[in-house]
Design a protein around this motif. Structure first.
Motif, short mmCIF file in Angstrom:
data_model
loop_
_atom_site.label_atom_id
_atom_site.label_comp_id
_atom_site.label_asym_id
_atom_site.label_seq_id
_atom_site.Cartn_x
_atom_site.Cartn_y
_atom_site.Cartn_z
N LYS A 103 0.83 -1.21 0.00
CA LYS A 103 0.00 0.00 0.00
C LYS A 103 0.86 1.26 0.00
CE LYS A 103 -4.15 -0.10 0.56
NZ LYS A 103 -5.17 0.08 -0.44
N LEU A 104 1.97 1.21 0.73
CA LEU A 104 2.90 2.35 0.76
C LEU A 104 3.46 2.60 -0.64
CD1 LEU A 104 4.54 4.47 2.29
CD2 LEU A 104 6.18 2.67 2.82
N LEU A 105 3.86 1.54 -1.30
CA LEU A 105 4.40 1.66 -2.65
C LEU A 105 3.35 2.20 -3.61
CD1 LEU A 105 6.94 1.24 -4.30
CD2 LEU A 105 6.17 -1.08 -4.76
N CYS A 106 2.12 1.72 -3.49
CA CYS A 106 1.03 2.24 -4.35
C CYS A 106 0.80 3.73 -4.11
CB CYS A 106 -0.26 1.47 -4.09
SG CYS A 106 -0.26 -0.20 -4.74
N ALA A 107 0.83 4.15 -2.85
CA ALA A 107 0.63 5.56 -2.52
C ALA A 107 1.76 6.41 -3.10
CB ALA A 107 0.55 5.75 -1.01
N VAL A 108 2.99 5.93 -3.00
CA VAL A 108 4.13 6.67 -3.54
C VAL A 108 4.05 6.73 -5.06
CG1 VAL A 108 6.65 6.64 -3.80
CG2 VAL A 108 5.63 6.24 -1.57
N ARG A 109 3.62 5.65 -5.69
CA ARG A 109 3.46 5.65 -7.15
C ARG A 109 2.41 6.65 -7.59
NH1 ARG A 109 4.10 -0.52 -9.21
NH2 ARG A 109 6.36 -0.45 -9.24
N PRO A 118 11.14 14.30 -9.13
CA PRO A 118 11.82 13.91 -7.89
C PRO A 118 11.13 12.76 -7.17
CG PRO A 118 10.81 16.08 -7.64
CD PRO A 118 10.65 15.67 -9.09
N GLY A 119 9.84 12.57 -7.37
CA GLY A 119 9.13 11.46 -6.72
C GLY A 119 9.60 10.11 -7.22
N ARG A 120 10.16 10.06 -8.43
CA ARG A 120 10.63 8.81 -9.02
C ARG A 120 11.75 8.19 -8.19
NH1 ARG A 120 7.60 5.75 -11.36
NH2 ARG A 120 7.43 5.96 -13.57
N GLY A 121 12.71 9.00 -7.75
CA GLY A 121 13.81 8.50 -6.93
C GLY A 121 13.32 7.97 -5.60
N ARG A 122 12.37 8.66 -5.00
CA ARG A 122 11.79 8.20 -3.73
C ARG A 122 11.08 6.87 -3.93
NH1 ARG A 122 7.19 11.33 -0.23
NH2 ARG A 122 7.48 10.15 1.67
N GLU A 123 10.33 6.78 -5.03
CA GLU A 123 9.62 5.54 -5.34
C GLU A 123 10.61 4.38 -5.48
OE1 GLU A 123 6.96 3.64 -8.94
OE2 GLU A 123 7.06 5.81 -8.74
N GLN A 124 11.71 4.62 -6.17
CA GLN A 124 12.72 3.58 -6.37
C GLN A 124 13.34 3.15 -5.04
OE1 GLN A 124 13.21 1.90 -8.93
NE2 GLN A 124 12.21 3.11 -10.50
N ARG A 125 13.65 4.11 -4.15
CA ARG A 125 14.21 3.78 -2.84
C ARG A 125 13.24 2.95 -2.02
NH1 ARG A 125 15.56 9.02 -2.72
NH2 ARG A 125 14.11 9.48 -1.02
N MET A 129 13.69 -0.87 -0.72
CA MET A 129 13.53 -1.21 0.68
C MET A 129 12.48 -2.29 0.87
SD MET A 129 12.56 1.10 3.99
CE MET A 129 10.82 1.10 3.64
N VAL A 130 11.35 -2.17 0.18
CA VAL A 130 10.29 -3.17 0.29
C VAL A 130 10.79 -4.54 -0.16
CG1 VAL A 130 8.07 -3.88 -0.69
CG2 VAL A 130 8.40 -1.53 0.05
N VAL A 131 11.43 -4.58 -1.31
CA VAL A 131 11.93 -5.86 -1.83
C VAL A 131 12.98 -6.45 -0.88
CG1 VAL A 131 13.26 -6.92 -3.70
CG2 VAL A 131 11.39 -5.36 -4.22
N VAL A 132 13.91 -5.64 -0.41
CA VAL A 132 14.95 -6.13 0.50
C VAL A 132 14.33 -6.62 1.81
CG1 VAL A 132 16.96 -5.43 1.89
CG2 VAL A 132 16.82 -4.80 -0.51
N MET A 133 13.39 -5.87 2.38
CA MET A 133 12.75 -6.28 3.63
C MET A 133 12.01 -7.60 3.47
SD MET A 133 13.48 -4.24 6.08
CE MET A 133 12.31 -4.77 7.28
#
Length: 189
Positions: A103-109, A118-125, A129-133
């Motif tokens: 849901k966090l990733l969807c909201a950021v997208r 600039p939102g693109r870099g945040r989305e990538q980070r 983080m989501v994938v690594v976690m």
């Protein structure tokens, strides 16, 4: 181990709530923080105390170096506890983590699609983080859960003490790399 799993679930949900909230966070109010800590410890206690009162038992794990739930007992009392631990202390926390970060990733997208750039870099980070976690969570706890289920429901002797060492070390070491992941992949921490 259980407090680690539950803390990750609570932390992921808290991150989702914080990141999707429209108002500025109150950094002087620690009520939510203390509530999360108390709920994590209470939930963990709820699932670790029953063996002390007869629902399953604790005993040596693997080669006898550490203590854990008695995975090798085949009776219904023990098997029911193992299944409940698997569902309530692995599957449900994992579902909360996947839901919260998804849901966090969807909201950021959504925000990124409105504000190109600039939102693109945040989305990538956040995606990294989501994938690594999620991958680290699965790498740490899935082998341990699989060994526990095989030891409980498989043929006796199928899981040798030597074979159970690596999954146990992976699970117990998750408390070491989770903070590292958060520190390196989250600028707010």
């Amino acid at each position: 181990g259980i407090i680690s799993l539950i803390s990750l679930a609570v932390l992921s949900y808290e991150r989702y709530c914080t990141m999707t909230r429209t108002t500025e966070a109150d950094t002087t109010n620690y009520r939510k923080t203390w509530t999360g800590i108390i709920l994590s410890w209470t939930y963990s206690l709820l699932w670790t105390v029953p063996p002390l009162f007869g629902w399953s038992s604790y005993g040596p794990e693997g080669p006898g170096i550490t203590c854990s739930v008695n995975w090798h007992s085949k009776d219904a009392n023990n098997a029911s506890y193992i299944v409940c631990l698997f569902i309530f202390c692995l599957v449900i926390p994992f579902a909360i983590i996947v839901y919260s970060y998804g849901k966090l990733l969807c909201a950021v997208r959504q925000v990124s699609s409105i504000n190109k750039g600039p939102g693109r870099g945040r989305e990538q980070r956040i995606l990294v983080m989501v994938v690594v976690m999620v991958v680290c969570f699965l790498l740490c706890w899935l082998p341990y859960a699989a060994v526990a289920l095989i030891a409980t429901f498989g043929k006796p002797g199928l899981i040798t003490p030597a074979a159970s060492i690596i999954p146990a070390i992976l699970a117990k070491s998750s408390t070491v790399y989770n903070p590292i992941i958060y520190v390196f992949l989250n600028k707010q921490v």
